[in-house]
Design a protein around this motif. Structure first.
Motif, PDB file in Angstrom:
ATOM      1  N   LEU A 389       0.831  -1.205   0.000  1.00  0.00           N
ATOM      2  CA  LEU A 389       0.000   0.000   0.000  1.00  0.00           C
ATOM      3  C   LEU A 389       0.865   1.255   0.000  1.00  0.00           C
ATOM      4  N   LYS A 390       1.921   1.260   0.816  1.00  0.00           N
ATOM      5  CA  LYS A 390       2.813   2.419   0.853  1.00  0.00           C
ATOM      6  C   LYS A 390       3.538   2.586  -0.474  1.00  0.00           C
ATOM      7  N   ARG A 391       3.918   1.482  -1.086  1.00  0.00           N
ATOM      8  CA  ARG A 391       4.640   1.573  -2.364  1.00  0.00           C
ATOM      9  C   ARG A 391       3.731   2.081  -3.478  1.00  0.00           C
ATOM     10  N   ILE A 392       2.475   1.697  -3.447  1.00  0.00           N
ATOM     11  CA  ILE A 392       1.549   2.194  -4.468  1.00  0.00           C
ATOM     12  C   ILE A 392       1.366   3.697  -4.324  1.00  0.00           C
ATOM     13  N   LYS A 393       1.280   4.184  -3.090  1.00  0.00           N
ATOM     14  CA  LYS A 393       1.212   5.630  -2.882  1.00  0.00           C
ATOM     15  C   LYS A 393       2.452   6.308  -3.426  1.00  0.00           C
ATOM     16  N   GLY A 394       3.610   5.705  -3.201  1.00  0.00           N
ATOM     17  CA  GLY A 394       4.844   6.270  -3.737  1.00  0.00           C
ATOM     18  C   GLY A 394       4.886   6.254  -5.251  1.00  0.00           C
ATOM     19  N   ILE A 395       4.340   5.187  -5.853  1.00  0.00           N
ATOM     20  CA  ILE A 395       4.305   5.100  -7.321  1.00  0.00           C
ATOM     21  C   ILE A 395       3.457   6.220  -7.905  1.00  0.00           C
ATOM     22  N   ARG A 396       2.288   6.454  -7.344  1.00  0.00           N
ATOM     23  CA  ARG A 396       1.413   7.511  -7.852  1.00  0.00           C
ATOM     24  C   ARG A 396       2.044   8.895  -7.674  1.00  0.00           C
ATOM     25  N   LYS A 397       2.708   9.089  -6.547  1.00  0.00           N
ATOM     26  CA  LYS A 397       3.350  10.383  -6.307  1.00  0.00           C
ATOM     27  C   LYS A 397       4.502  10.603  -7.272  1.00  0.00           C
ATOM     28  N   LYS A 398       5.325   9.580  -7.479  1.00  0.00           N
ATOM     29  CA  LYS A 398       6.443   9.704  -8.418  1.00  0.00           C
ATOM     30  C   LYS A 398       5.940   9.898  -9.839  1.00  0.00           C
ATOM     31  N   PHE A 399       4.878   9.188 -10.209  1.00  0.00           N
ATOM     32  CA  PHE A 399       4.298   9.340 -11.552  1.00  0.00           C
ATOM     33  C   PHE A 399       3.808  10.770 -11.763  1.00  0.00           C
ATOM     34  N   ALA A 400       3.138  11.328 -10.760  1.00  0.00           N
ATOM     35  CA  ALA A 400       2.645  12.701 -10.886  1.00  0.00           C
ATOM     36  C   ALA A 400       3.789  13.689 -11.033  1.00  0.00           C
ATOM     37  N   GLN A 401       4.880  13.467 -10.319  1.00  0.00           N
ATOM     38  CA  GLN A 401       6.014  14.388 -10.382  1.00  0.00           C
ATOM     39  C   GLN A 401       6.766  14.278 -11.696  1.00  0.00           C
TER      40      GLN A 401
END
Length: 701
Positions: A389-401
């Motif tokens: 779950l934490k990694r998916i949040k990180g993936i979405r944040k990195k994708f947005a950036q």
């Protein structure tokens, strides 16, 4: 007088908060402080009453969780018996020479009345009770608790998935789902606690034998040495007291052990054990008729206790006859009760069944979805600190950036139709990726330079298709030393999901996301976007331009440049393809930087002059390249693939540089077969960059 905070807190919580500490202190005090004979009688009587209460409570429980305090009660009752053994031993050794009543009336009664004052009989009875308690009841209850704990843990993921399925189907609410999850966890903890608590009872049985033996030997020494008693008088007196003391402790221990066996061996039902015995053991008259006939036949054999067998056979036959007569009435009553319950349920369900369909029945398809097998649930379960779950949040944040817009949230659910270790990724309800991940093991990926073979399960990296092996966690250092890339199960799924999101970025950019981008830009540059949509360009056209960029791997972080370019050329053309080409020229520096970071020399492939002229002629026919001869198309694709493989072998990014008019044509043509190949036009290359041609596509072989 002002009370201290801790005492004030206990007072506020009521008397029940003081019960446990006071009880433990009393148990410890009984081992240290001498007790009079009368207090021993009180505590021994209380111990017997407590064991009977526990047994009856266990008989009337419907399910094990109704008696969750049983493991703690088992421990407390064991400590109570041991404390009484210590206290009674002190009294027996100090006052035993005075007679059988030295240690209280309870021990005297058990030493004289139950065993008739015969210490030999008392020893035999005591040993038999201890063996039954230790080797049969306690051992069996402990084994059942151990197996029950294992089964409860193994069944926990399936039960949790069933709860989630009911919750997703709307059959239960969030509150009920939370209660059921808690109940599943408590069941596993209960059986585990019972497995551990049964060890106390077994230890108590061993301690009882040792304490009794020590009392006999110690009593002989005290009586003969200190009180000058004869050997016969000493052994009779102290042995009767020791055996009485042992029986007083072992009988309650046996009762509580039976209660523990009843609790852990029962099958979950809506009835207590008494009702189950009556309704199941004596429910069929045929069984009673046959049993009565067998006993009656045995009563007719000479030499047998005829009266007992015939009497019992007659009673069973009469019970079977009465049961057979009551059977139709009882069955009719049960059918009527079942019909009434069904009618009530149907009446309750009728409003839902007769209710007209509405828009609430239309379920929206999740844009991004992740479905996992039940063994992967711990990776996505918040209550188990799911790391995925934490990694998916990180993936979405990195994708947005990096890419420039916020990807839709990933909806995670379990899927019973998948293999236990399988998962799949869906895009708008359609599977776009799948794989397997073994929780607790590591995936050793061979990037092409690894040496040696690792013991494990061979597989393929689900994200990039590289050869890999699932290995035990202890082989991490060995695998890394051999050149493998080692990742855990959560990283495997996260990497695959990240790859899917990036490769399908154009499909994730809907109109809502485009509108959100425009609104976000309007906060910083309101004049730039206030007249853009819909006065200058339609929202659908801008969306198509952005999707075209994302489809070719171009990030849209620089929305200012994109909007300025579209605003400038939209009055002239509304064709999304032409606008995309113009935006790419404006983003040329960023595109080149993305493909060739940190270098001024661009190693690229180009087209042979003859092939370039031929394609320009085909494009001039106005059919957007559809008229390319199939044989020529195959040749271009094959040579482009060979040239791209050479570029990758040299560690270079495969980039094909072509004239501007041909860029869109060749990009669409080669994208499906060679997704890693990027096609640039001459106008997209900044003047500060140097071009080095590494190979020609279309040159004579």
């Amino acid at each position: 007088m002002k009370l201290p905070p801790w005492l004030k807190g206990l007072a506020n919580r009521g008397n029940s908060a003081l019960a446990a500490p006071i009880l433990i202190i009393l148990l410890l005090a009984m081992m240290i402080l001498p007790l009079p004979a009368f207090m021993l009688d009180v505590f021994f009587s209380f111990n017997i009453a407590l064991s009977v209460i526990v047994l009856l409570t266990s008989l009337y429980t419907v399910k094990p969780l109704d008696f969750m305090a049983f493991p703690a009660i088992l421990l407390v009752s064991t400590m109570l018996r041991l404390s009484l053994n210590v206290a009674s031993t002190r009294v027996v050794l100090t006052q035993g020479h005075t007679g059988g009543a030295a240690a209280g009336k309870v021990i005297e009664a058990f030493g004289h009345f139950l065993i008739g004052g015969n210490y030999t009989v008392g020893i035999v009875v005591f040993v038999i009770l201890t063996i039954i308690n230790f080797t049969v009841v306690t051992k069996g209850a402990g084994r059942i608790a151990e197996v029950g704990a294992r089964f409860a843990l193994d069944a926990m993921p399936g039960k949790q998935m069933a709860i989630d399925a009911d919750l997703n189907a709307g059959l239960i609410g969030e509150q009920e789902a939370r209660r059921r999850r808690s109940e599943v966890a408590q069941e596993a903890e209960f059986y585990g606690a019972m497995d551990g608590a049964s060890k106390y009872v077994r230890g108590d049985a061993v301690a009882g034998i040792m304490v009794t033996l020590i009392n006999v030997i110690g009593g002989l020494i005290v009586g003969m040495v200190q009180h000058d008693m004869a050997f016969g008088d000493a052994i009779k007196n102290y042995t009767l007291l020791a055996i009485g003391d042992g029986l007083v402790a072992q009988i309650p221990s046996l009762i509580i052990s039976v209660a523990a066996g009843m609790v852990v061996s029962r099958v979950a039902s809506d009835e207590d054990i008494g009702k189950q015995l009556v309704t199941q053991l004596f429910a069929k008259p045929e069984v009673l008729y046959i049993t009565g006939g067998i006993l009656g036949g045995m009563g007719l054999i000479p030499g047998m206790p005829n009266l007992v067998f015939l009497l019992l056979g007659s009673l069973l036959g009469g019970a079977a006859y009465l049961l057979e007569k009551r059977g139709p009435k009882l069955k009719a009553a049960q059918e009527a009760a079942a019909a009434a319950a069904a009618a009530t349920q149907a009446a309750a369900a009728a409003p839902a069944e007769n209710e007209e369909a509405s828009w609430q029945d239309v379920l929206q398809v999740d844009t991004l979805g992740l479905e996992v097998g039940y063994r992967l649930i711990p990776l996505v379960d918040r209550t188990q600190s799911g790391e995925l779950l934490k990694r998916i949040k990180g993936i979405r944040k990195k994708f947005a950036q990096e890419v420039g817009f916020l990807a839709p949230p990933v909806h995670i659910r379990d899927n019973l139709e998948l293999k236990p270790v399988a998962y799949r990724i869906t895009l708008k309800g359609v599977e776009v990726g799948s794989g397997e991940a073994i929780n607790g093991q590591l995936l050793a990926i061979n990037p092409g330079m690894a040496s040696g073979v690792l013991p494990g399960t061979p597989t393929t990296d689900p994200a990039f298709g590289l050869p890999a092996t699932w290995i035990d966690a202890g082989l991490r250092d060995q695998a890394q030393g051999m050149g493998y890339t080692v990742v855990d199960a959560g990283t495997v799924i996260a990497t695959h999901l990240n790859h899917i999101i990036n490769s399908h970025a154009s499909e994730l950019l809907g109109r809502m996301e485009v509108q959100a981008l425009i609104d976000h830009m309007a906060k910083d540059a309101p004049k730039l976007v206030e007249d853009l949509v819909p006065k200058v360009v339609a929202l659908s056209t801008l969306q198509k331009v952005l999707q075209n960029l994302l489809a070719e791997g171009v990030h849209i972080r620089d929305m200012r440049t994109i909007i300025e370019t579209v605003s400038e050329h939209a009055p002239i053309t509304q064709d999304p393809t032409e606008l995309t080409s113009l935006v790419r020229v404006a983003l040329g520096r960023a595109i080149v930087q993305q493909l060739f970071p940190g270098t001024n020399e661009l190693s690229v492939m180009t087209l042979d002059n003859r092939l370039e002229r031929l394609l320009m002629q085909a494009l001039g026919t106005g059919n957007d390249g559809v008229g390319i001869e199939p044989g020529l198309a195959d040749t271009i694709a094959q040579q482009a693939a060979n040239a791209a493989a050479q570029q990758e072998a040299m560690g270079l990014t495969p980039v094909l540089l072509v004239p501007g008019p041909l860029r869109t044509l060749l990009s669409r043509f080669l994208r499906r077969a060679l997704p890693q190949l990027k096609v640039l036009s001459h106008s997209e290359i900044p003047e500060t960059k140097t071009i080095r041609v590494t190979s020609l596509v279309g040159a004579p072989m």
